[in-house]
Scaffold this motif. Structure first.
Motif, mmCIF file in Angstrom:
data_model
loop_
_atom_site.group_PDB
_atom_site.id
_atom_site.type_symbol
_atom_site.label_atom_id
_atom_site.label_comp_id
_atom_site.label_asym_id
_atom_site.label_seq_id
_atom_site.Cartn_x
_atom_site.Cartn_y
_atom_site.Cartn_z
ATOM 1 N N ILE A 102 63.398 22.881 -109.254
ATOM 2 C CA ILE A 102 63.981 21.948 -107.982
ATOM 3 C C ILE A 102 65.198 21.759 -108.404
ATOM 4 C CG2 ILE A 102 61.439 21.519 -106.653
ATOM 5 C CD1 ILE A 102 61.832 19.149 -108.926
ATOM 6 N N HIS A 103 65.498 21.565 -109.357
ATOM 7 C CA HIS A 103 66.450 21.211 -110.269
ATOM 8 C C HIS A 103 67.655 22.224 -109.537
ATOM 9 C CE1 HIS A 103 65.036 18.296 -111.483
ATOM 10 N NE2 HIS A 103 63.948 18.921 -112.107
ATOM 11 N N ALA A 104 67.101 23.232 -110.054
ATOM 12 C CA ALA A 104 68.700 24.766 -109.265
ATOM 13 C C ALA A 104 68.083 25.864 -109.324
ATOM 14 C CB ALA A 104 69.524 24.777 -111.547
ATOM 15 N N SER A 105 68.580 26.445 -108.486
ATOM 16 C CA SER A 105 67.970 27.648 -108.275
ATOM 17 C C SER A 105 68.963 28.796 -109.174
ATOM 18 C CB SER A 105 69.193 27.729 -106.391
ATOM 19 O OG SER A 105 69.964 28.500 -106.729
ATOM 20 N N ALA A 106 68.085 30.252 -108.647
ATOM 21 C CA ALA A 106 68.822 31.150 -109.893
ATOM 22 C C ALA A 106 70.456 31.199 -110.000
ATOM 23 C CB ALA A 106 67.620 32.453 -109.263
ATOM 24 N N ASP A 107 70.438 31.632 -107.937
ATOM 25 C CA ASP A 107 72.350 31.644 -108.159
ATOM 26 C C ASP A 107 72.990 30.559 -108.425
ATOM 27 O OD1 ASP A 107 72.033 33.915 -106.204
ATOM 28 O OD2 ASP A 107 71.685 32.662 -104.332
ATOM 29 N N TYR A 108 72.342 29.524 -108.627
ATOM 30 C CA TYR A 108 72.898 28.041 -109.287
ATOM 31 C C TYR A 108 73.414 28.246 -110.467
ATOM 32 C CZ TYR A 108 73.829 23.476 -109.927
ATOM 33 O OH TYR A 108 75.086 21.849 -110.033
ATOM 34 N N ARG A 109 72.086 28.136 -111.047
ATOM 35 C CA ARG A 109 72.500 28.709 -112.641
ATOM 36 C C ARG A 109 73.349 29.736 -112.728
ATOM 37 N NH1 ARG A 109 67.197 26.741 -112.713
ATOM 38 N NH2 ARG A 109 66.530 25.435 -114.836
ATOM 39 N N ALA A 110 73.069 31.080 -111.939
ATOM 40 C CA ALA A 110 74.548 32.097 -111.958
ATOM 41 C C ALA A 110 75.658 31.338 -112.483
ATOM 42 C CB ALA A 110 73.623 33.077 -111.302
ATOM 43 N N HIS A 111 75.772 30.645 -111.418
ATOM 44 C CA HIS A 111 77.343 30.008 -111.176
ATOM 45 C C HIS A 111 77.251 28.940 -112.890
ATOM 46 C CE1 HIS A 111 80.903 27.643 -108.964
ATOM 47 N NE2 HIS A 111 79.407 26.595 -109.560
ATOM 48 N N LEU A 112 76.371 28.343 -112.399
ATOM 49 C CA LEU A 112 77.503 27.476 -113.434
ATOM 50 C C LEU A 112 77.201 28.470 -115.258
ATOM 51 C CD1 LEU A 112 74.426 24.770 -112.703
ATOM 52 C CD2 LEU A 112 76.685 24.313 -112.939
ATOM 53 N N VAL A 113 76.345 29.475 -115.056
ATOM 54 C CA VAL A 113 76.902 30.098 -116.820
ATOM 55 C C VAL A 113 77.956 30.571 -116.511
ATOM 56 C CG1 VAL A 113 76.374 32.572 -117.752
ATOM 57 C CG2 VAL A 113 74.428 31.583 -116.924
ATOM 58 N N ARG A 114 78.718 31.023 -115.851
ATOM 59 C CA ARG A 114 80.694 31.097 -115.544
ATOM 60 C C ARG A 114 80.800 29.916 -116.058
ATOM 61 N NH1 ARG A 114 83.306 34.721 -111.181
ATOM 62 N NH2 ARG A 114 83.153 33.074 -109.713
ATOM 63 N N VAL A 115 80.904 28.824 -115.472
ATOM 64 C CA VAL A 115 81.541 27.542 -115.708
ATOM 65 C C VAL A 115 81.535 27.241 -117.084
ATOM 66 C CG1 VAL A 115 81.248 25.307 -114.398
ATOM 67 C CG2 VAL A 115 81.116 26.220 -113.172
ATOM 68 N N MET A 116 80.033 27.177 -117.080
ATOM 69 C CA MET A 116 80.324 26.606 -118.478
ATOM 70 C C MET A 116 80.538 27.168 -119.849
ATOM 71 S SD MET A 116 78.177 24.003 -118.843
ATOM 72 C CE MET A 116 79.141 23.487 -116.771
ATOM 73 N N ALA A 117 80.395 28.805 -119.559
ATOM 74 C CA ALA A 117 81.051 29.422 -120.128
ATOM 75 C C ALA A 117 82.992 29.508 -120.492
ATOM 76 C CB ALA A 117 80.710 31.504 -120.170
ATOM 77 N N ARG A 118 83.197 29.308 -119.136
ATOM 78 C CA ARG A 118 84.469 28.550 -118.899
ATOM 79 C C ARG A 118 85.093 27.735 -120.027
ATOM 80 N NH1 ARG A 118 88.249 30.843 -114.511
ATOM 81 N NH2 ARG A 118 89.725 29.081 -115.296
ATOM 82 N N ARG A 119 83.923 26.455 -119.383
ATOM 83 C CA ARG A 119 84.302 25.439 -120.858
ATOM 84 C C ARG A 119 84.316 25.943 -121.995
ATOM 85 N NH1 ARG A 119 82.329 21.079 -116.281
ATOM 86 N NH2 ARG A 119 83.499 21.463 -114.556
ATOM 87 N N ALA A 120 82.740 25.713 -122.489
ATOM 88 C CA ALA A 120 83.474 26.535 -124.062
ATOM 89 C C ALA A 120 84.315 27.726 -124.724
ATOM 90 C CB ALA A 120 81.947 27.113 -124.696
#
Ligand SMILES: Cc1cc2nc3c(=O)[nH]c(=O)nc-3n(C[C@H](O)[C@H](O)[C@H](O)COP(=O)(O)OP(=O)(O)OC[C@H]3O[C@@H](n4cnc5c(N)ncnc54)[C@H](O)[C@@H]3O)c2cc1C
Ligand code: FES
Ligand code: FES
Lengths: 796, 165, 264
Positions: free
Chosen positions: C241-259
């Motif tokens: 309920i907190h995050a769909s797979a699509d959203y997680r995939a998107h967040l991986v890239r955002v977090m990778a950029r931030r890292a």
């Protein structure tokens, strides 16, 4: 001379001394000799027939004293938990009111519905044994959401409630609304969901039942906002215990927010079981049990339309709402989406015609009832979102559109088209204070600055008005209430001049022990340390209705004022006798009783002593004693109102919304203790922000399992989720019909905040063409909204 | 199976025989009658149960009494001075109206003391982050944050004075 | 909680001996996962063996091109250790972001990795920092340690004694936390060892994994923008309920950029 503990002083709370040192006494802190522990066996299914219960193995487990079921309650003729409000449908038929037994008898209707109770020597033993109770269930299909429950062929929650429809009610003038829509230059429309919430007072519910064999007296200690209401409902309707044999005590209570108003089955079970097993029985909910069994809040699905003329003047409002009642009617459930909701749909606006239809629906979920604000946040959210949509569509500035449609202060008292008469309020003034406070004109610059950091920024308003000080009994009665809604007080002066005030109101965080004492200190000049406030015990206090609907000060405080009036009248008589003056010549000045034009004066302490040592009283004219009781039944509701402005920043990469500033300008009438009032506002705001951004109670739509059954999934706002607030109030529109001029402040924050936050969120997203988003605006929802409105390639 | 646990609670040595599955919070509340430590959840998230073990704040609902055997435990009841004078953090909560129903308060105060001990002059941001393990439903945190900042200052005043002596 | 017998051994050898004696024993680390599980009656061990009084399991040492952290080292100790802050600051900041202050005061490195929660933070560091997991009987390469959701390469009764992390040239961890539980919805650890870049992802999948595309892109060009073309597929990612797979995939890239940006 200002009294440092009188009205208007930020007196530090007296109750804090015990809470800060761990000496508060909440229900679960109380233990009785010989006490046993109750643990409930609860349905793991949303809907199931109970075909058999085998407790033999559980009975053999260590420490087990009894396993009791719905059948045992039936044998003992235990009744159904009553509903306190009767609503009639459009066609005049009464709402459907199926029985709601403390322990289910033949069918479980939501996950968590009690099926049996195990009583054992220790809590762990009762838990161990509860797992050994074998219940045969025949699982049935469940109707989980209100929309699905209304569909043809949906499973029936109660066999005799066709279509799961509890009532189909309406309010307002449909014909006038139709006529106005026919002439409208513009119509703004909106579909919205006001999601389901779990109140989550931090103290889980608990109940301790005791029975005194010698006197036949039952005592229930419970986490309640209104012990007398519990005594009345449980004694008269459920257990058949006469009031003089039933004492209900609500000691320190760790927050309520509505969820501790209602009479719950567990209270009846421990009271009944204590007599059966001959020992005290205690039950304390674990948090996951609270999630499953505390009455939830909100859960509306609505469609709304606003008709305007070409200048943006509101012509008419039409609203259709479906309200989820859950599996049974909780104590006040039917009043929430009707008289506490539709009557508030005028908001602060002079919309001449309003029509609202409300369908209440049974579903296989825990009952839904009042949660902080109760109906009024739903109304405010709907109106204020709709107004914002209207502003966006007509291109009229949102502050200006509101101002154009406000009921002017000069029109007070104002009769709305939905049954209420507002007594006072200056809505434009609230806005005038708010705009510079938030530097409205500087918004564009702040937005540009956010944009430089890659962030979106939005500003949102919410103006609200609520009907509080619940409630004039005659009005409530005409609208279906089955009880009076007055409040009681007794003011007892002791011989040495100290005072005990008994109030029917209940404090579970609101600070009554301080605020109510300030009223006495102000009136009689008594040092506040000498005033004791007693509440929460039916054996001590006169019959009272408790605390909800921001009513404590407006109704409970007014009852104290009435009792103090009586004390003063009597004190004047005594003073006249003592000073050998005519009663008419006695004046009260700064708490002193003075013979007019002389320096002969007495303090209330002198008088109190004489009242109890009446050696030379003219006894036919003057009774000894100084102890007076009063009941106060308000003439009207009170109407707190205000303007909230929220600014948010959104990270478009993740969808995270951050509330960067929040200002609340409120009119609560007269303020007795500013420190406490501001605290109430802060707390309310965070509950409103919580609804807007974080909280969402989710059931699986097929199985009816509660998905958000703990804080792992139900997101409670924490300290690092919210900002500090700017809170202002003004006192120049006091309530006209209660002696204190107070309006109530307990729910205001919650009522305005959700709408203000969501308006800000939608505003921030408007550059993507987003026009609406349902609550809560979680990161994923925001991100999805941005994505939906972004051409595919632009994202790269 | 019963086992004997011994520890120092609020400066006093205590020893009790308990079931081994007894949580520290249950031990404090039921065995010692120290009901100031509360239970607000069953997933170790709300912080109503926070106490200090050898000076560190922990959630007493997520620790066995047996794990605390031999430790020094401080609960909200042990925070004020022997003569009843409130600890500066308790006093600050009262002064700034950092509590309403009082249920989260003991845990909140215990967390705040630990937080300030580790970081004597926290910023508002530090305080908000530092309290993320404590949920309050009443106050909206505004006045709690104010109270902790003020309490921090008062605690520093106290230590500085003590150091001068 | 179901009843159990509690033991408090003073050495790893004693703990091993105890493990052998009982029907269904369970090791107790900081208890921040195990005790909530037991409270919910989701497990029923016969015996709990508390690792809290075993000196061999504690402590942080600089060693062999990296850091050795004892299994019973609390998250707070890692976060505040001057050694960790100096040698692998990203590890200290990861530990500082776990749960809340009270959880960090109790929870341990060993407990976290042995539990192998898909949304735990440490697994990302173990894999990214080419760690070696030491146990009472062998060494396990970090790459091989996590085998699935709540699953590790540990044998029954095997005790983790320490984890050795290799010192990277630079590294950073970016976490997108679940607003309710505060665990990672997505956490990305980026570590650079010479020409090699490791990008590990926790929270998004059933178990920690390496984002090969991103590693390749960053090895070529270590800038956040280098990730524009790289992505992880949403297939097989977690959804709730907190995050769909699509959203997680998107967040991986955002977090990778931030890292990557945080690596400096
Ligand atoms: C409110 C809350 C928030 C949290 N937030 C986060 C978060 O944001 N990120 C995150 O990563 N974690 C989070 N956690 C989990 C936390 O980090 C735990 O500390 C961790 O998962 C388990 O460590 P522990 O030492 O408490 O182990 P325990 O709970 O004692 O044990 C966990 C498991 O590991 C086994 N075990 C323990 N030590 C060893 C060992 N040396 N060898 C072999 N097996 C062993 C145990 O038998 C058990 O099966 C949170 C926990 C809570 C309560
Ligand atoms: S009781 Fe909630 S964290 Fe301990
Ligand atoms: S004061 Fe009530 S929960 Fe914090």
């Amino acid at each position: 001379m200002a009294n440092p503990t009188g009205i208007g002083a930020s007196v530090r709370r007296r109750e804090d001394a015990r809470f800060l040192t761990g000496r508060g006494t909440y229900t679960d802190d109380i233990n009785r000799p010989g006490q046993t522990h109750a643990v409930f066996v609860r349905s793991p299914y949303a809907h199931a027939r109970i075909t058999g219960i085998d407790a033999a193995e559980a009975m053999r487990a260590p420490g087990v004293i009894a396993v009791l079921t719905g059948a045992d309650m039936e044998t003992d003729k235990v009744g159904s938990l009553p509903c306190g409000w009767l609503i009639h449908s459009k066609d005049g038929s009464p709402m459907k009111e199926p029985p709601h037994f403390p322990i289910a008898r033949d069918r479980a209707r939501y996950v968590g519905d009690a099926v049996a109770v195990v009583i054992a020597e220790t809590r762990e033993q009762a838990k161990d044994a509860a797992e050994l109770v074998m219940v045969d269930y025949e699982e049935l299909p469940a109707a989980v959401t209100s929309l699905k429950a209304l569909e043809g062929g949906a499973p029936l929650v109660h066999d005799d409630v066709g279509g799961n429809l509890c009532f189909d009610w309406h309010l307002g003038d449909a014909a006038a609304v139709d006529a106005a829509f026919a002439q409208a230059a513009h119509v703004a429309k909106l579909d919205l969901v006001n999601q389901r919430l779990v109140p989550n007072a931090m103290e889980p519910r608990a109940a301790l039942g005791e029975y005194d064999r010698a006197t036949g007296e039952h005592t229930l200690t419970t986490t309640s906002q209104n012990p007398h209401v519990i005594r009345l409902l449980m004694g008269a309707f459920v257990l058949g215990i006469p009031e003089h044999k039933l004492r209900v005590v609500a000691p320190d209570v760790g927050g309520g927010f509505g969820s501790k108003i209602f009479h719950y089955g567990e209270e009846a079970v421990v009271t009944w079981a204590a007599k059966k097993v001959g020992r005290p029985v205690k039950w304390t909910a674990e948090r996951s049990e609270s999630f499953l069994t505390d009455a939830h809040g909100r859960d509306h699905v609505s469609h709304a339309e606003l008709a305007m003329d070409k200048d943006g003047n509101f012509l008419a409002l039409r609203v259709a709402t479906i309200a989820n009642m859950g599996a049974y009617l909780s104590t006040f459930a039917p009043s929430i989406p009707t008289y506490l909701y539709a009557t508030l749909l005028a908001g602060q606006y002079k919309t001449p015609a309003i029509y609202a239809e409300v369908k209440a629906v049974f579903t296989n979920t825990v009952p839904v009832d009042a949660y902080r604000g109760a109906g009024r946040p739903e109304a405010c959210y709907l109106i204020e979102r709709l107004v914002e949509v209207a502003a966006a569509e007509t291109g009229i500035d949102k502050a200006e559109l509101r101002r154009r449609n406000f009921v002017p202060a000069s029109a007070m008292p104002y009769q709305t088209p939905v049954a209420l008469q507002y007594d006072t309020g200056d809505f434009a003034k609230n806005l005038d204070i708010a705009l510079p406070l938030v530097d409205y004109d500087g918004f564009a610059a702040r937005k540009a600055e956010s944009a430089r950091r890659g962030k979106l920024r939005g500003i949102g308003f919410a103006t609200y008005i609520e009907a509080c000080g619940i409630a004039p009994s005659n009005v409530a009665g005409a609208l279906g209430a089955r009880a009076g809604l007055y409040e009681s007080a007794e003011v007892r002066f002791h011989p040495t001049g100290s005072v005990t005030v008994f109030t029917g109101s209940h404090s579970h965080g609101q600070g009554h022990e301080t605020t109510f004492a300030q009223l006495v200190s102000e009136r009689f000049g008594v040092p506040i340390e000498n005033v004791e406030i007693v509440h929460g015990d039916t054996s001590k206090i006169p019959f009272g209705m408790g605390t909800y609907g921001s009513r404590s000060l407006a109704v409970g405080g007014s009852a104290i004022v009435k009792a103090m009036d009586k004390v003063e009248r009597k004190a004047k008589k005594i003073a006249a006798h003592m000073l050998e003056a005519a009663e008419a010549d006695i004046e009260v000045k700064d708490g002193r009783f003075v013979v007019a034009g002389t320096d002969k004066a007495l303090t209330i302490g002198d008088i109190a002593l004489q009242a109890y040592v009446p050696h030379n009283f003219p006894l036919d004219e003057l009774e000894p004693g100084l102890d007076e009781q009063a009941f106060y039944d308000p003439k009207n509701f009170t109407y707190p109102n205000g303007c909230h402005v929220c600014e948010v920043e959104i990270d478009p990469d993740t969808g995270v919304v951050q509330v960067v500033s929040f200002a609340a300008v409120d009119d609560f009438g007269r303020v007795i203790n500013p420190l406490i009032v501001e605290g109430q506002v802060h707390g309310g705001l965070v509950q409103g922000i919580g609804q807007a951004l974080y909280e969402n109670c989710v059931y699986d739509e097929e199985s009816g399992q509660l998905i958000t059954g703990s804080y792992m999934d139900y997101c409670m706002p924490r300290a690092d989720d919210v900002p500090s607030f700017t809170v202002r109030y003004h006192e120049d529109q006091p309530c006209t019909h209660n002696p204190l001029g107070v309006k109530g402040c307990g729910e205001a924050g919650t009522i305005g905040a959700s709408a203000a936050v969501m308006n800000a969120v939608v505003h921030a997203l408007s550059e993507y063409g987003v026009t609406h988003l349902d609550m809560p605006a979680t990161p994923e929802r925001v991100w999805q909204a941005i994505r939906r409105h972004t051409p595919a390639q632009a994202a790269e | 199976m019963p086992c004997t646990v011994s520890m120092t609670v609020n400066g006093k040595a205590v020893s009790r025989e308990v079931e081994e599955r007894t949580l520290l919070v249950t031990f404090l509340r039921d065995q010692l009658g120290l009901t100031g430590t509360h239970v607000g959840c069953d997933t170790s998230q709300c912080g109503a149960c926070v106490v200090h073990i050898d000076g560190r704040s922990v959630k007493s609902c997520t620790m066995l009494a047996a794990q605390a055997d031999g430790a020094a435990v401080t609960t909200i009841e042990g925070l004020a001075a022997a003569d009843g004078t409130l600890h500066p953090m308790q006093a600050a909560f009262r002064e700034h109206h950092g509590l309403q129903c009082g249920f989260c308060t003991p845990g909140m105060v215990m967390s705040a003391v630990d937080l300030v001990t580790a970081n004597p002059s926290p910023s508002e941001h530090d305080v908000r982050e530092g309290l993320e393990g404590n949920i309050c439903r009443c106050t909206g945190y505004h006045n709690i944050v104010k109270a902790v900042m003020a309490g921090a200052e008062a605690m520093q005043g106290g230590t500085m004075k003590a150091a001068a002596e | 909680m179901y009843a159990f017998t509690y033991h408090r051994p003073k050495s790893v050898a004693d703990a091993v001996a105890l493990l052998g004696q009982f029907e269904d024993p369970k090791l107790l680390g900081g208890g921040q996962t195990l005790l909530p599980t037991l409270k919910q009656r989701l497990a029923r061990p016969s015996d709990l063996i508390d690792l809290g009084q075993i000196p061999e399991l504690q402590g942080i040492r600089e060693e062999a091109g990296g850091l050795t952290v004892g299994a019973f080292t609390r998250h707070a100790e890692v976060a505040h250790s001057e050694t960790v802050q100096r040698v692998i600051p990203a590890l200290a900041s990861l530990a500082e972001g776990i749960g809340d202050r009270q959880v960090r005061n109790m929870g341990t490195l060993g407990g976290s990795i042995c539990n192998a929660d898909p949304s735990a933070d440490y697994p990302a560091a173990v894999v990214a920092l080419k760690a070696t997991v030491r146990t009472d009987r062998r060494e396990i390469a970090g790459d091989d340690f996590f085998t699935g959701m709540f699953e590790t390469a540990l044998e029954p009764g095997e005790i983790v004694t320490a984890v050795h992390f290799r010192t990277p040239d630079k590294a950073a961890y970016a976490k997108f936390r679940n607003p309710a539980s505060r665990y990672a919805i997505v956490g990305v650890f980026v570590a650079v060892f010479g020409s090699e870049v490791r990008v590990t992802v926790t929270g998004a999948g059933p178990s920690v994994f390496r984002a090969d595309d991103m590693e390749a892109a960053l090895a070529q060009d270590f800038r956040a923008d280098a990730l524009n073309g790289a992505s992880v597929s949403a297939d097989g990612l977690n959804a709730d309920i907190h995050a769909s797979a699509d959203y997680r995939a998107h967040l991986v890239r955002v977090m990778a950029r931030r890292a990557v940006e945080a690596c400096g």
